[in-house]
Design a protein around this motif. Sequence first.
Motif, PDB file in Angstrom:
ATOM      1  N   UNK A 175       0.875  -1.179   0.000  1.00 49.17           N
ATOM      2  CA  UNK A 175       0.000   0.000   0.000  1.00 49.17           C
ATOM      3  C   UNK A 175       0.915   1.233   0.000  1.00 49.17           C
ATOM      4  N   UNK A 176       0.614   2.203  -0.839  1.00 43.19           N
ATOM      5  CA  UNK A 176       1.423   3.425  -0.900  1.00 43.19           C
ATOM      6  C   UNK A 176       0.586   4.628  -0.460  1.00 43.19           C
ATOM      7  N   UNK A 177       1.134   5.407   0.456  1.00 35.23           N
ATOM      8  CA  UNK A 177       0.433   6.580   0.994  1.00 35.23           C
ATOM      9  C   UNK A 177       1.311   7.804   0.757  1.00 35.23           C
ATOM     10  N   UNK A 178       0.850   8.664  -0.127  1.00 38.42           N
ATOM     11  CA  UNK A 178       1.695   9.791  -0.527  1.00 38.42           C
ATOM     12  C   UNK A 178       1.756  10.864   0.557  1.00 38.42           C
ATOM     13  N   UNK A 179       2.720  11.764   0.403  1.00 35.51           N
ATOM     14  CA  UNK A 179       2.891  12.870   1.339  1.00 35.51           C
ATOM     15  C   UNK A 179       2.326  14.167   0.780  1.00 35.51           C
ATOM     16  N   UNK A 180       2.904  15.284   1.239  1.00 33.46           N
ATOM     17  CA  UNK A 180       2.419  16.597   0.828  1.00 33.46           C
ATOM     18  C   UNK A 180       1.718  17.306   1.975  1.00 33.46           C
ATOM     19  N   UNK A 181       2.061  16.880   3.211  1.00 32.98           N
ATOM     20  CA  UNK A 181       1.466  17.486   4.411  1.00 32.98           C
ATOM     21  C   UNK A 181      -0.054  17.501   4.354  1.00 32.98           C
ATOM     22  N   UNK A 182      -0.595  16.462   3.755  1.00 33.37           N
ATOM     23  CA  UNK A 182      -2.052  16.226   3.708  1.00 33.37           C
ATOM     24  C   UNK A 182      -2.785  17.342   2.973  1.00 33.37           C
ATOM     25  N   UNK A 183      -2.051  18.189   2.218  1.00 30.38           N
ATOM     26  CA  UNK A 183      -2.698  19.317   1.539  1.00 30.38           C
ATOM     27  C   UNK A 183      -3.163  18.898   0.152  1.00 30.38           C
ATOM     28  N   UNK A 184      -4.281  19.478  -0.303  1.00 29.84           N
ATOM     29  CA  UNK A 184      -4.937  18.932  -1.490  1.00 29.84           C
ATOM     30  C   UNK A 184      -4.157  19.027  -2.797  1.00 29.84           C
ATOM     31  N   UNK A 185      -3.222  19.989  -2.999  1.00 27.52           N
ATOM     32  CA  UNK A 185      -2.523  19.939  -4.297  1.00 27.52           C
ATOM     33  C   UNK A 185      -1.676  18.676  -4.492  1.00 27.52           C
ATOM     34  N   UNK A 186      -1.338  18.010  -3.397  1.00 26.62           N
ATOM     35  CA  UNK A 186      -0.448  16.849  -3.520  1.00 26.62           C
ATOM     36  C   UNK A 186      -1.266  15.575  -3.565  1.00 26.62           C
ATOM     37  N   UNK A 187      -1.104  14.845  -4.643  1.00 30.47           N
ATOM     38  CA  UNK A 187      -1.954  13.677  -4.901  1.00 30.47           C
ATOM     39  C   UNK A 187      -1.084  12.437  -5.114  1.00 30.47           C
ATOM     40  N   UNK A 188      -1.756  11.337  -5.371  1.00 28.16           N
ATOM     41  CA  UNK A 188      -1.049  10.049  -5.386  1.00 28.16           C
ATOM     42  C   UNK A 188      -0.093   9.880  -6.558  1.00 28.16           C
ATOM     43  N   UNK A 189      -0.143  10.788  -7.553  1.00 28.15           N
ATOM     44  CA  UNK A 189       0.840  10.683  -8.640  1.00 28.15           C
ATOM     45  C   UNK A 189       2.260  10.787  -8.093  1.00 28.15           C
ATOM     46  N   UNK A 190       2.423  11.371  -6.897  1.00 23.64           N
ATOM     47  CA  UNK A 190       3.756  11.440  -6.274  1.00 23.64           C
ATOM     48  C   UNK A 190       4.386  10.059  -6.170  1.00 23.64           C
ATOM     49  N   UNK A 191       3.553   9.035  -6.005  1.00 27.40           N
ATOM     50  CA  UNK A 191       4.059   7.685  -5.750  1.00 27.40           C
ATOM     51  C   UNK A 191       4.051   6.813  -7.006  1.00 27.40           C
ATOM     52  N   UNK A 192       3.726   7.381  -8.163  1.00 28.28           N
ATOM     53  CA  UNK A 192       3.608   6.557  -9.379  1.00 28.28           C
ATOM     54  C   UNK A 192       4.907   5.830  -9.721  1.00 28.28           C
ATOM     55  N   UNK A 193       6.034   6.513  -9.546  1.00 26.88           N
ATOM     56  CA  UNK A 193       7.324   5.887  -9.888  1.00 26.88           C
ATOM     57  C   UNK A 193       7.570   4.657  -9.033  1.00 26.88           C
ATOM     58  N   UNK A 194       7.286   4.776  -7.734  1.00 30.06           N
ATOM     59  CA  UNK A 194       7.474   3.629  -6.837  1.00 30.06           C
ATOM     60  C   UNK A 194       6.457   2.533  -7.169  1.00 30.06           C
ATOM     61  N   UNK A 195       5.241   2.960  -7.497  1.00 31.95           N
ATOM     62  CA  UNK A 195       4.179   1.980  -7.784  1.00 31.95           C
ATOM     63  C   UNK A 195       4.564   1.094  -8.966  1.00 31.95           C
ATOM     64  N   UNK A 196       5.123   1.716  -9.997  1.00 34.32           N
ATOM     65  CA  UNK A 196       5.534   0.961 -11.179  1.00 34.32           C
ATOM     66  C   UNK A 196       6.752   0.085 -10.859  1.00 34.32           C
ATOM     67  N   UNK A 197       7.689   0.659 -10.122  1.00 31.49           N
ATOM     68  CA  UNK A 197       8.903  -0.088  -9.784  1.00 31.49           C
ATOM     69  C   UNK A 197       8.565  -1.337  -8.953  1.00 31.49           C
ATOM     70  N   UNK A 198       7.684  -1.186  -7.973  1.00 36.68           N
ATOM     71  CA  UNK A 198       7.319  -2.336  -7.138  1.00 36.68           C
ATOM     72  C   UNK A 198       6.661  -3.427  -7.978  1.00 36.68           C
ATOM     73  N   UNK A 199       5.746  -3.023  -8.852  1.00 36.85           N
ATOM     74  CA  UNK A 199       5.066  -4.030  -9.680  1.00 36.85           C
ATOM     75  C   UNK A 199       6.076  -4.786 -10.531  1.00 36.85           C
ATOM     76  N   UNK A 200       7.086  -4.070 -11.020  1.00 33.54           N
ATOM     77  CA  UNK A 200       8.084  -4.750 -11.857  1.00 33.54           C
ATOM     78  C   UNK A 200       8.975  -5.663 -11.012  1.00 33.54           C
TER      79      UNK A 200
END
Length: 386
Positions: A175-200
């Motif tokens: 499970x990946x939980x992104x950061x950004x101090x819980x503020x709305x401009x920061x979304x889960x795309x922050x974790x896309x690189x890790x998400x792809x790397x883990x799947x591979x």
Amino acid sequence: MRRYLVLNGPNLDLLGVRRPDIYGTATLDDLEAHCRAWARNLGAEVRTFQSNDEGALIDAIHQAREVFDGIVINAGALSHTSYALADALEAVALPVVEVHISNVRARETWRATSVLAPVVARTIYGRGLEGYRWALRFLHFAAARPPDTFAYGTHPDQVADLRLPYGPGPHPVCVLLHGGFWRDPWQRDLMDGLAVDLASRGVASWNVEYRRLGAGGGRPATLVDVAAAVDALTGFGVLDLERVAVAGHSAGGFLALWAASRHRLDLGEVGSEPEVTPRLAVSLAGVTDLDTAVDTDLGNGAVTAFLRGGSVAMPFPPTGVKTLLAHGERDSDVPATFSLEYARAARAAGDAVEVIMDREAGHMSLIDESTSLWHQVAEDIVEALA
Ligand code: DQA
């Protein structure tokens, strides 16, 4: 090589001159040069185009068909009014990311509505020029390994992206939980690189969005969402629920530790008994201690805003779950002492804790799939879930 078109609309030719307090001092030329460099880092190529003319932008979108693999567009004020641009984007059927340099949801109310939003894959706002970099990364990782997005609740932010490894399951999952101090401009795309790397690497990734400050989040809504997102893993027969890790970056590091300790919580505020208990908690440059974060005004009041005048029950440490903490010593957003202090306290409380420190790394190195620091973390996750 993938090719992306970066389109800028009205008044963005005046970047650097126009309202530098809002849009910064970099010029359009600077921005376009950055975009070319960011794309190069991804092994991709960009073409750029700016116009103050709606028709010229529509023509550029039409011409992009069958030439480009995706579009990044900042249509300026046309974003709020131009159904013609929305139709053009829909017509060419390319993946599109809409970008706004400023936080359009925290300015005049008319800026908060985008008529392009319904036809784009993602809207990124309030991250300055870096928003274009995240937009290119989003397109890149969506093409490299397209996710399946599932709702785990009824709110638009109660969604998560599942990326499965190739081959038959059941797969371990992180499970990946992104950061950004819980503020709305920061979304889960922050974790896309890790998400792809883990799947591979053979580990499914469940990259979670949650309600954030400025969009219905904060205590307890954000925690309710994290709990529901973790439990939603029970809906996928292809996942091995005995082999679950929860990893969070920055403020998401706190969420990961909280999620891992849920089995120890009195759940009054956030509902039900946990249905999934992770085997491993991973805090990446994590905000591990809310009291210290408040005392040091981490994230300019973010924690106070997150708590919304209340507090969060913090039964950890210990979480009772094996814990990996990784931090860069050059982190100026969340000092590395957060991880070191947490490790000391968690070990004293009986948790099995591993710490990976990196002398050169900064705050964002932990969510950069190309860094040696992330590679070490990823190897540990794979091993713990073997
Ligand atoms: C903008 C926001 C729009 O509301 C505004 O009209 C712009 C720039 C941004 O990048 O923040 O021109 O798109």
